[in-house]
Design a protein around this motif. Structure first.
Motif, mmCIF file in Angstrom:
data_model
loop_
_atom_site.group_PDB
_atom_site.id
_atom_site.type_symbol
_atom_site.label_atom_id
_atom_site.label_comp_id
_atom_site.label_asym_id
_atom_site.label_seq_id
_atom_site.Cartn_x
_atom_site.Cartn_y
_atom_site.Cartn_z
ATOM 1 N N LYS A 177 -2.052 5.472 -2.020
ATOM 2 C CA LYS A 177 -2.162 6.577 -1.262
ATOM 3 C C LYS A 177 -3.773 7.327 -1.415
ATOM 4 O O LYS A 177 -4.347 7.740 -0.713
ATOM 5 C CB LYS A 177 -1.249 7.586 -1.609
ATOM 6 N N GLU A 178 -4.098 7.306 -2.801
ATOM 7 C CA GLU A 178 -5.193 8.184 -3.204
ATOM 8 C C GLU A 178 -6.511 7.181 -2.841
ATOM 9 O O GLU A 178 -7.611 7.622 -2.901
ATOM 10 C CB GLU A 178 -5.279 8.470 -4.649
ATOM 11 N N MET A 179 -6.289 5.926 -2.451
ATOM 12 C CA MET A 179 -7.374 5.204 -2.073
ATOM 13 C C MET A 179 -7.693 5.123 -0.485
ATOM 14 O O MET A 179 -8.821 4.699 -0.183
ATOM 15 C CB MET A 179 -7.214 3.616 -2.494
ATOM 16 N N ILE A 180 -6.741 5.732 0.026
ATOM 17 C CA ILE A 180 -7.146 5.812 1.485
ATOM 18 C C ILE A 180 -7.604 7.215 1.732
ATOM 19 O O ILE A 180 -6.898 8.446 1.508
ATOM 20 C CB ILE A 180 -5.818 5.841 2.428
ATOM 21 N N HIS A 181 -9.055 7.465 1.998
ATOM 22 C CA HIS A 181 -9.508 8.949 1.917
ATOM 23 C C HIS A 181 -9.327 9.483 3.441
ATOM 24 O O HIS A 181 -9.238 10.643 3.405
ATOM 25 C CB HIS A 181 -11.176 8.616 1.665
ATOM 26 N N VAL A 231 3.156 3.985 12.294
ATOM 27 C CA VAL A 231 1.965 3.951 11.312
ATOM 28 C C VAL A 231 1.524 5.328 10.936
ATOM 29 O O VAL A 231 1.153 5.665 9.815
ATOM 30 C CB VAL A 231 0.690 3.409 12.451
ATOM 31 N N ASN A 232 1.614 6.118 11.753
ATOM 32 C CA ASN A 232 1.593 7.567 11.418
ATOM 33 C C ASN A 232 2.604 7.977 10.291
ATOM 34 O O ASN A 232 1.898 8.789 9.374
ATOM 35 C CB ASN A 232 1.925 8.499 12.552
ATOM 36 N N ASN A 233 3.580 7.547 10.326
ATOM 37 C CA ASN A 233 4.500 7.966 9.301
ATOM 38 C C ASN A 233 4.203 7.392 7.929
ATOM 39 O O ASN A 233 4.490 7.924 6.945
ATOM 40 C CB ASN A 233 6.014 7.403 9.714
ATOM 41 N N SER A 293 3.995 10.766 0.935
ATOM 42 C CA SER A 293 3.590 11.116 -0.207
ATOM 43 C C SER A 293 3.277 10.150 -1.105
ATOM 44 O O SER A 293 2.201 10.373 -2.262
ATOM 45 C CB SER A 293 4.709 12.221 -0.887
ATOM 46 N N GLU A 294 3.736 9.006 -1.179
ATOM 47 C CA GLU A 294 3.264 7.718 -2.064
ATOM 48 C C GLU A 294 3.434 6.648 -0.996
ATOM 49 O O GLU A 294 4.307 6.219 -0.444
ATOM 50 C CB GLU A 294 4.321 7.452 -3.424
ATOM 51 N N ILE A 295 2.207 5.886 -1.024
ATOM 52 C CA ILE A 295 2.386 4.602 -0.072
ATOM 53 C C ILE A 295 2.215 3.316 -1.136
ATOM 54 O O ILE A 295 1.183 3.159 -1.949
ATOM 55 C CB ILE A 295 1.087 4.428 0.578
#
Length: 229
Positions: A156-160, A131-133, A138-140
């Motif tokens: 990625k940018e939606m997870i603050h 989960v941590n990885n 850099s991109e999810i």
């Protein structure tokens, strides 16, 4: 006047869908004789604005409902009037008065915070390392349901924010996600992708989603909807 209600959705009420929740509040408002404002026309409806639908099966301690009333009432009177008719699990915690120019419902929402509880017995021992990885990529890329079907998007940018924790029986993932009328990342989308990346079968019964609060973004700060009323 406009009023904002903060309420819980707990216990068996987690199995009540969003449309049924709307109908529940409509009935309780009629029974409580609150002076709710109705739309005009052949099919008048109450002016009610829910901040954000909750996933079916999830619980919450921070739900919001905005309403328009035709008379001025004290917040405590609104709270007590509705709590007298609402079932166990749905409880109005606070009522706030809104100014006329304030955004209501989903238009006021920019983010939501969740705790995800996962039974340790249902996942491998290395699950939280995975989960941590996942969050540190850099991109999810995740499969997200859109108007034209399922597509793969970078979330990625939606997870603050995210944090990882545990107790004796559960892994606990806390997420602050972008959501609302502009963009909407659901917690189940994130969790399902974690499971998919680790070749695990996702089952709702093994994962519990709990919403902590709903936020508006003001000057790069996330403020609970109760704080901007």
């Amino acid at each position: 006047m406009k009023a904002r209600l903060k309420f819980t959705k707990m216990g068996p009420m987690k199995f009540i869908g969003h449309l049924d929740l709307q109908r529940l509040f409509q009935r309780c408002i009629r029974r409580s004789h609150l002076p709710i404002e109705y739309s005009k026309g052949f099919n008048p409806h109450q002016y009610l604005y829910f901040a954000l639908p909750l996933p079916l099966g999830a619980t919450s301690e921070g739900e919001y409902l905005d309403m328009t009333l035709t008379d001025e009432l004290e917040p405590e009177e609104i709270k007590n009037s509705l709590n007298a008719y609402l079932p166990e699990g749905i409880n109005i915690q606070e009522v706030y008065i809104l100014s006329d120019e304030m955004a209501v419902g989903m238009a006021a929402v920019d983010a939501a915070e969740y705790k995800i509880f996962i039974d340790k017995k249902t996942v491998p021992l290395h699950f939280m390392d995975a989960v941590n990885n996942f969050f540190n990529q850099s991109e999810i890329l995740a499969e997200k349901q859109g108007k034209k079907g399922i597509k793969e998007v970078n979330i990625k940018e939606m997870i603050h924010e995210y944090t990882l924790d545990e107790n004796d029986e559960q892994w606990i993932i806390t997420l602050l996600l972008a959501t609302g009328s502009k963009t909407n990342l659901k917690p189940e989308t994130v969790i399902q992708q974690i499971y998919r990346d680790n070749n695990l079968e996702y089952k709702d019964c093994r994962v519990h989603i709990h919403r902590i609060n709903i936020y508006s973004r003001k000057n790069d700060l996330f403020l609970p909807l109760s704080d901007i009323s």
